[in-house]
Scaffold this motif. Structure first.
Motif, PDB file in Angstrom:
ATOM      1  N   ALA A   1      -7.381   1.205   2.844  1.00  0.00           N
ATOM      2  CA  ALA A   1      -6.122   1.636   1.205  1.00  0.00           C
ATOM      3  C   ALA A   1      -7.262   1.953   0.265  1.00  0.00           C
ATOM      4  CB  ALA A   1      -4.913   0.566   1.883  1.00  0.00           C
TER       5      ALA A   1
ATOM      6  N   ASN B   1      -5.713   1.648  -2.815  1.00  0.00           N
ATOM      7  CA  ASN B   1      -5.555   0.788  -3.531  1.00  0.00           C
ATOM      8  C   ASN B   1      -3.989  -0.207  -3.541  1.00  0.00           C
ATOM      9  OD1 ASN B   1      -6.539   1.706  -6.072  1.00  0.00           O
ATOM     10  ND2 ASN B   1      -5.548   4.042  -5.412  1.00  0.00           N
ATOM     11  N   LEU B   2      -4.121  -1.517  -4.059  1.00  0.00           N
ATOM     12  CA  LEU B   2      -3.300  -2.349  -3.637  1.00  0.00           C
ATOM     13  C   LEU B   2      -2.042  -2.150  -4.507  1.00  0.00           C
ATOM     14  CD1 LEU B   2      -4.821  -5.465  -1.560  1.00  0.00           C
ATOM     15  CD2 LEU B   2      -3.876  -3.691  -0.609  1.00  0.00           C
TER      16      LEU B   2
ATOM     17  N   ILE C   1       0.934  -1.541  -0.396  1.00  0.00           N
ATOM     18  CA  ILE C   1      -0.280   0.046  -0.169  1.00  0.00           C
ATOM     19  C   ILE C   1       1.116   0.794  -0.004  1.00  0.00           C
ATOM     20  CG2 ILE C   1      -1.875  -1.359   1.168  1.00  0.00           C
ATOM     21  CD1 ILE C   1      -1.238   0.855   3.304  1.00  0.00           C
ATOM     22  N   GLN C   2       0.364   2.100  -0.449  1.00  0.00           N
ATOM     23  CA  GLN C   2       0.956   3.975  -0.438  1.00  0.00           C
ATOM     24  C   GLN C   2       1.106   4.178   0.857  1.00  0.00           C
ATOM     25  OE1 GLN C   2       0.682   6.512  -3.612  1.00  0.00           O
ATOM     26  NE2 GLN C   2       1.963   7.979  -3.119  1.00  0.00           N
TER      27      GLN C   2
END
Length: 113
Positions: free
Chosen positions: A91, A93-94, A48-49
């Motif tokens: 999160a 996005n992945l 994740i970011q």
């Protein structure tokens, strides 16, 4: 021998380099996986970011990943259950993480003429 390694043909065409030097590409396929499939992924190969970096799910202590959808079935994000006394984090996005070792094991490159 030094060289450059790139994750070719990723889903979005965008490529991020993590602080550890891993390559990361947005994983659009993760949004369509079931909760069972998400919890079976290799947490060292997805991240994740966090701020300006992408960190693996293993490094943040993830134990389980679930998809979050609204009542209409629209995708909202991922709920990540963390180990220990920590709660969950969300999160948007992945990301697929590609190390040089991972690329060497999983990618085969051919030249089309």
């Amino acid at each position: 021998m030094a060289g450059f390694y790139f994750a070719l043909n990723n889903e979005t065409g965008e490529l991020y380099i993590t602080k550890r030097g891993d390559r990361a590409a947005l994983s659009l396929e993760a949004r369509s996986k079931s909760d069972e499939e998400l919890s079976k992924i290799d947490f060292s190969e997805y991240g994740i970011q966090q701020g300006d970096d992408i960190v693996s799910l293993r490094d943040i202590g993830a134990e389980m990943v679930r998809r979050m959808v609204n009542e209409n079935g629209r995708f909202l994000g991922f709920a990540i259950k963390l180990s220990g006394d920590r709660q969950e984090m969300v999160a948007e996005n992945l990301y697929n993480l590609y190390t040089i070792d991972h690329l060497n094991k999983t990618q085969s490159f051919t030249l089309e003429v």
